[in-house]
Design an enzyme around this catalytic site. Structure first.
Site, PDB file in Angstrom:
ATOM      1  N   CYS A  10       0.848  -1.194   0.000  1.00  0.00           N
ATOM      2  CA  CYS A  10       0.000   0.000   0.000  1.00  0.00           C
ATOM      3  C   CYS A  10       0.888   1.251   0.000  1.00  0.00           C
ATOM      4  CB  CYS A  10      -0.933  -0.014   1.198  1.00  0.00           C
ATOM      5  SG  CYS A  10      -0.103   0.381   2.746  1.00  0.00           S
ATOM      6  N   CYS A  13       3.523   1.513   2.722  1.00  0.00           N
ATOM      7  CA  CYS A  13       4.687   0.641   2.528  1.00  0.00           C
ATOM      8  C   CYS A  13       5.651   1.284   1.527  1.00  0.00           C
ATOM      9  CB  CYS A  13       4.261  -0.725   1.992  1.00  0.00           C
ATOM     10  SG  CYS A  13       3.028  -1.550   2.991  1.00  0.00           S
TER      11      CYS A  13
END
Lengths: 77, 136
Positions: A10, A13
């Site tokens: 995501c 991250c």
């Protein structure tokens, strides 16, 4: 030094990965940065909150996006 | 937007029952699961904290609040969490009227204890939800 970013991919991250790359670049150290995106593999680290950061196999942060400076402090130790 | 199955959602409450072997230990576990099932908190593994698993400890640090539920006054859950430096909102089933060795673990005791810990919010959840998990 081995730096691992744990998370399924995501934006958080990705941001943590970018911060880790910037930290390594600024410190000018030899470090291998890799991503672990498989949930089973992530939970094997005991991580229940992502993104997480592991240095040489030890999780040093989970559930937050560390800044570049935070990461620099951790990997400079 | 979070990716599918992403584990990056904000962590509010984490609940750590002692999950001990006694009747009240079992009750603590059932309370933790009830609270988690209703979405009021996420249940976490106390054993992982006791084992000093870095990933578990770092994950718990991301919580806004940590609740421990102990079955008896030995308070293993509270002490385990405090041992690694967490500030804990601690509940002990003894203080809520549940005696070790004299407690029946059934729906009534689970509901009663859970209600005392959540301040009745479980009932609110039940009332609000139709066919939700808490009505099971």
């Amino acid at each position: 030094m081995k730096i691992e970013i744990l998370g399924v991919g995501c934006p958080k991250c990705k941001q943590l990965t970018a911060n880790a790359e910037a930290a390594v670049k600024e410190l000018n150290i030899a470090a291998e940065i890799s991503k672990i995106t498989d949930i089973d593999e992530i939970t094997e680290y005991g991580v229940m909150m992502t993104p997480a950061l592991a240095v040489d196999g030890t999780v040093v942060s989970a559930g937050k996006v560390l800044s570049k400076d935070d990461i620099k402090k951790i990997i400079s130790k | 937007m979070a990716a599918k199955n992403c584990m990056c959602q904000e962590t509010g409450l984490l609940v750590f029952p002692c999950s001990g072997s006694s009747d009240v230990g079992e009750l603590s576990d059932r309370i933790g699961r009830t609270i988690a099932k209703c979405g009021q908190a996420k249940m976490f593994c106390l054993a992982g904290i006791g084992a000093h698993i870095p990933g578990m400890i770092e994950s718990a640090k991301a919580a806004k609040k940590i609740i421990s539920i102990d079955g008896c006054p030995v308070s293993c859950a509270k002490k385990t969490l405090e041992h690694v430096g967490f500030k804990v909102e601690a509940y002990n089933l003894k203080d809520l009227g549940f005696e070790k060795g004299k407690t029946k673990v059934d729906e009534d005791s689970i509901k009663s204890a859970t209600s005392k810990i959540t301040g009745g919010k479980i009932e609110e959840t039940i009332t609000r939800s139709s066919g939700g998990c808490c009505t099971n």
